[in-house]
Motif scaffolding. Structure first.
Motif, PDB file in Angstrom:
ATOM      1  N   LEU A 292       0.828  -1.212   0.000  1.00  0.00           N
ATOM      2  CA  LEU A 292       0.000   0.000   0.000  1.00  0.00           C
ATOM      3  C   LEU A 292       0.861   1.259   0.000  1.00  0.00           C
ATOM      4  N   LEU A 293       2.017   1.215   0.689  1.00  0.00           N
ATOM      5  CA  LEU A 293       2.897   2.391   0.734  1.00  0.00           C
ATOM      6  C   LEU A 293       3.569   2.629  -0.609  1.00  0.00           C
ATOM      7  N   GLY A 294       3.813   1.569  -1.358  1.00  0.00           N
ATOM      8  CA  GLY A 294       4.353   1.686  -2.705  1.00  0.00           C
ATOM      9  C   GLY A 294       5.724   2.318  -2.742  1.00  0.00           C
ATOM     10  N   HIS A 295       6.031   2.951  -3.868  1.00  0.00           N
ATOM     11  CA  HIS A 295       7.349   3.552  -4.034  1.00  0.00           C
ATOM     12  C   HIS A 295       7.202   4.966  -4.558  1.00  0.00           C
ATOM     13  N   VAL A 296       6.726   5.831  -3.696  1.00  0.00           N
ATOM     14  CA  VAL A 296       6.636   7.241  -4.040  1.00  0.00           C
ATOM     15  C   VAL A 296       7.566   8.011  -3.101  1.00  0.00           C
ATOM     16  N   GLU A 297       7.735   9.301  -3.352  1.00  0.00           N
ATOM     17  CA  GLU A 297       8.581  10.109  -2.479  1.00  0.00           C
ATOM     18  C   GLU A 297       8.012  10.055  -1.058  1.00  0.00           C
ATOM     19  N   GLY A 298       8.828   9.648  -0.104  1.00  0.00           N
ATOM     20  CA  GLY A 298       8.374   9.596   1.277  1.00  0.00           C
ATOM     21  C   GLY A 298       7.994   8.195   1.744  1.00  0.00           C
ATOM     22  N   SER A 299       7.731   7.268   0.807  1.00  0.00           N
ATOM     23  CA  SER A 299       7.358   5.903   1.202  1.00  0.00           C
ATOM     24  C   SER A 299       8.412   5.267   2.106  1.00  0.00           C
ATOM     25  N   ASP A 300       9.681   5.457   1.714  1.00  0.00           N
ATOM     26  CA  ASP A 300      10.742   4.803   2.483  1.00  0.00           C
ATOM     27  C   ASP A 300      10.903   5.424   3.861  1.00  0.00           C
ATOM     28  N   MET A 301      10.647   6.713   3.946  1.00  0.00           N
ATOM     29  CA  MET A 301      10.705   7.372   5.252  1.00  0.00           C
ATOM     30  C   MET A 301       9.619   6.783   6.161  1.00  0.00           C
ATOM     31  N   VAL A 302       8.426   6.557   5.598  1.00  0.00           N
ATOM     32  CA  VAL A 302       7.346   5.943   6.377  1.00  0.00           C
ATOM     33  C   VAL A 302       7.748   4.532   6.784  1.00  0.00           C
ATOM     34  N   ARG A 303       8.287   3.769   5.835  1.00  0.00           N
ATOM     35  CA  ARG A 303       8.725   2.391   6.134  1.00  0.00           C
ATOM     36  C   ARG A 303       9.727   2.388   7.289  1.00  0.00           C
ATOM     37  N   PHE A 304      10.632   3.362   7.272  1.00  0.00           N
ATOM     38  CA  PHE A 304      11.642   3.463   8.322  1.00  0.00           C
ATOM     39  C   PHE A 304      10.966   3.633   9.689  1.00  0.00           C
ATOM     40  N   HIS A 305       9.930   4.485   9.752  1.00  0.00           N
ATOM     41  CA  HIS A 305       9.242   4.719  11.023  1.00  0.00           C
ATOM     42  C   HIS A 305       8.404   3.516  11.456  1.00  0.00           C
ATOM     43  N   LEU A 306       8.015   2.684  10.499  1.00  0.00           N
ATOM     44  CA  LEU A 306       7.193   1.514  10.838  1.00  0.00           C
ATOM     45  C   LEU A 306       8.055   0.266  11.063  1.00  0.00           C
ATOM     46  N   PHE A 307       9.365   0.448  10.933  1.00  0.00           N
ATOM     47  CA  PHE A 307      10.270  -0.706  10.972  1.00  0.00           C
ATOM     48  C   PHE A 307      10.097  -1.555  12.230  1.00  0.00           C
ATOM     49  N   ASP A 308      10.094  -0.917  13.391  1.00  0.00           N
ATOM     50  CA  ASP A 308      10.047  -1.675  14.653  1.00  0.00           C
ATOM     51  C   ASP A 308       8.731  -2.434  14.816  1.00  0.00           C
ATOM     52  N   ILE A 309       7.614  -1.773  14.544  1.00  0.00           N
ATOM     53  CA  ILE A 309       6.315  -2.440  14.722  1.00  0.00           C
ATOM     54  C   ILE A 309       6.178  -3.587  13.706  1.00  0.00           C
ATOM     55  N   HIS A 310       6.690  -3.374  12.502  1.00  0.00           N
ATOM     56  CA  HIS A 310       6.618  -4.436  11.494  1.00  0.00           C
ATOM     57  C   HIS A 310       7.504  -5.614  11.869  1.00  0.00           C
ATOM     58  N   LYS A 311       8.639  -5.305  12.493  1.00  0.00           N
ATOM     59  CA  LYS A 311       9.534  -6.372  12.945  1.00  0.00           C
ATOM     60  C   LYS A 311       8.814  -7.224  13.992  1.00  0.00           C
ATOM     61  N   ALA A 312       8.085  -6.546  14.883  1.00  0.00           N
ATOM     62  CA  ALA A 312       7.331  -7.268  15.917  1.00  0.00           C
ATOM     63  C   ALA A 312       6.219  -8.118  15.293  1.00  0.00           C
ATOM     64  N   CYS A 313       5.604  -7.613  14.228  1.00  0.00           N
ATOM     65  CA  CYS A 313       4.552  -8.389  13.527  1.00  0.00           C
ATOM     66  C   CYS A 313       5.118  -9.686  12.978  1.00  0.00           C
ATOM     67  N   LYS A 314       6.412  -9.678  12.654  1.00  0.00           N
ATOM     68  CA  LYS A 314       7.049 -10.843  12.046  1.00  0.00           C
ATOM     69  C   LYS A 314       7.700 -11.755  13.079  1.00  0.00           C
ATOM     70  N   SER A 315       7.319 -11.614  14.359  1.00  0.00           N
ATOM     71  CA  SER A 315       7.844 -12.539  15.375  1.00  0.00           C
ATOM     72  C   SER A 315       7.446 -13.962  15.005  1.00  0.00           C
ATOM     73  N   GLN A 316       8.380 -14.879  15.162  1.00  0.00           N
ATOM     74  CA  GLN A 316       8.071 -16.280  14.848  1.00  0.00           C
ATOM     75  C   GLN A 316       7.000 -16.805  15.800  1.00  0.00           C
ATOM     76  N   THR A 317       7.031 -16.368  17.052  1.00  0.00           N
ATOM     77  CA  THR A 317       6.052 -16.802  18.046  1.00  0.00           C
ATOM     78  C   THR A 317       4.805 -15.927  17.948  1.00  0.00           C
ATOM     79  N   PRO A 318       3.659 -16.525  17.596  1.00  0.00           N
ATOM     80  CA  PRO A 318       2.435 -15.717  17.403  1.00  0.00           C
ATOM     81  C   PRO A 318       2.111 -14.821  18.592  1.00  0.00           C
ATOM     82  N   ALA A 319       2.259 -15.362  19.816  1.00  0.00           N
ATOM     83  CA  ALA A 319       1.869 -14.599  21.004  1.00  0.00           C
ATOM     84  C   ALA A 319       2.724 -13.351  21.184  1.00  0.00           C
TER      85      ALA A 319
END
Ligand code: ADP
Ligand code: NAG
Ligand code: NAG
Ligand code: NAG
Ligand code: MG
Length: 350
Positions: A292-319
């Motif tokens: 959804l964020l795609g590749h427009v000006e600013g997308s990567d800056m947003v991705r950078f700010h979402l990095f930590d929460i997205h990393k947590a979403c990818k925890s191997q342990t569901p809980a």
């Protein structure tokens, strides 16, 4: 463990409070009250499930100004709806742009009888989950296996890039609008996980294109869930978990707990496949959001700010994965932060 200081009962008897302290105390109290009121005014309404503009159960409204009408009956579907061209098809439904009272509507028909149970489950969910997050139901006819919904000319999220590339919408192709879309997507997952029916899992999403095809882009650039054919219920109190289908899933779009755990040597057997919960939806959020964020000006800056929460979403342990609500809160914070930064930068430039 929480340890609370033991209350003032054993302490010395209350003395006369100096007037200044009283004044300060009452000011603090006023502040707290004011804060609570503001909080209630500006936060609760968005969270509230009671929307005065919504129609009562069994009714719909097509525009914000029109009245509520009851869902169309079989008879009305047969006589008042004119089927025009096919606009989409999945495993369960064939969807036709149609006309009802000079309005464009979407008529979905069952593709084959073998999947009628999924079709009926979808209809039941559609009836129960009508809200800003779900496509508006206009009528249905079980005898004819047909469902009438609001038509969304921009189609599903699969065609988002093509839509944003049209000259008419190119000005909308900004990180702000795209982050808003990601926010809307997570809000839908949050809605499903805390739905009026309980915790529902969005099973119809075994790969990215399939997932995108289940959501529609509205003309005002919000997202609604359209395909509710596979929303099993997780029951916390009975410990009942879910499985998305009876076949083996592969790839890394699906959560690791959805993969066959016993290796290549043991052939897949549905009975031996362990069940799982709604955290499979959380695993998929970073991939859908990144699309959804795609590749427009600013997308990567947003991705950078979402990095930590997205990393947590990818925890191997569901809980260990956050809840959809946690993700939504973080997205909202990032949107506010980046908006404020963008505004102050604009001011500096002036
Ligand atoms: N209300 C609608 N407005 C516009 N397009 C729609 C609408 N409903 C469905 N479609 C199109 O039809 C496709 C298939 O619909 P869907 O409900 O997902 O069917 P299935 O249950 O068979 O997967 C969607 O991906 C979308 O492109
Ligand atoms: C966007 O439009 C341009 C031409 O207007 C075209 O070359 C390009 O392939 C399009 N991209 C997508 C993703 O549709
Ligand atoms: C969970 O199961 C119990 C027992 O069957 C039932 O009473 C309860 O309504 C279920 N909860 C939900 C959310 O369906
Ligand atoms: C966008 O449209 C939907 C219905 O299509 C409506 O429920 C929603 O309130 C609208 N949002 C805005 C911001 O206008
Ligand atoms: Mg579908």
């Amino acid at each position: 463990m929480e340890t609370r200081p033991q209350g003032g009962r054993k302490g010395p008897p209350p003395r006369d409070v100096p007037p200044v302290v009283g004044l300060l105390l009452s000011m603090a109290l006023m502040n707290a009250l004011l804060y609570l009121c503001l909080d209630w005014l500006f936060i609760s309404p968005r969270r509230s499930t009671e929307d005065p503009t919504r129609c009562p159960y069994g009714h719909f409204r097509m525009g914000p100004t029109s009245n509520c009408s009851p869902w169309l009956s079989c008879e009305q579907l047969r006589t008042e709806v004119r089927q025009m061209k096919r606009v989409g098809e999945g495993a369960v439904k064939r969807v036709f742009l149609s006309e009802w009272k000079e309005r464009k509507v979407a008529l979905s028909r069952l593709t084959r009888l073998e999947v009628r149970d999924d079709f009926l489950h979808g209809l039941r969910m559609l009836k129960s989950l009508q809200s800003e997050h779900v496509v508006t139901l206009l009528g249905y006819c079980e005898a004819d296996n047909s469902i009438l919904t609001e038509y969304h000319p921009l189609g599903s999220l699969s065609s988002l890039e093509a839509t944003l590339n049209l000259s008419k919408y190119r000005s909308t192709n900004t990180w702000q609008h795209r982050l808003q879309l990601a926010l809307g997507y997570v809000a839908i997952i949050d809605f499903l996980h805390r739905s009026p029916l309980g915790t529902l899992v969005m099973c119809d999403s075994s790969d990215l294109p399939k997932t995108l095809s289940q959501y529609l882009l509205t003309a005002n650039f919000s997202i609604v869930l359209n395909d509710l054919d596979a929303l099993p219920l997780v029951n916390r109190s009975t410990g009942a978990l879910v499985k998305c289908g009876h076949r083996e899933l592969r790839g890394d779009f699906v959560a690791p707990e959805q993969l066959w755990p016993y290796g290549e040597d043991v052939p897949f057997h549905d009975d031996l496949m362990p069940a799982y919960d709604e955290k499979i939806d959380i695993w998929k959020i970073p991939d859908v959001s990144s699309f959804l964020l795609g590749h427009v000006e600013g997308s990567d800056m947003v991705r950078f700010h979402l990095f930590d929460i997205h990393k947590a979403c990818k925890s191997q342990t569901p809980a260990e994965r956050p809840t959809a609500q946690d993700v939504l809160d973080t997205y909202q914070k990032v949107l506010n932060l980046l908006r404020d930064t963008a505004t102050s930068q604009t001011r500096e430039m002036l």
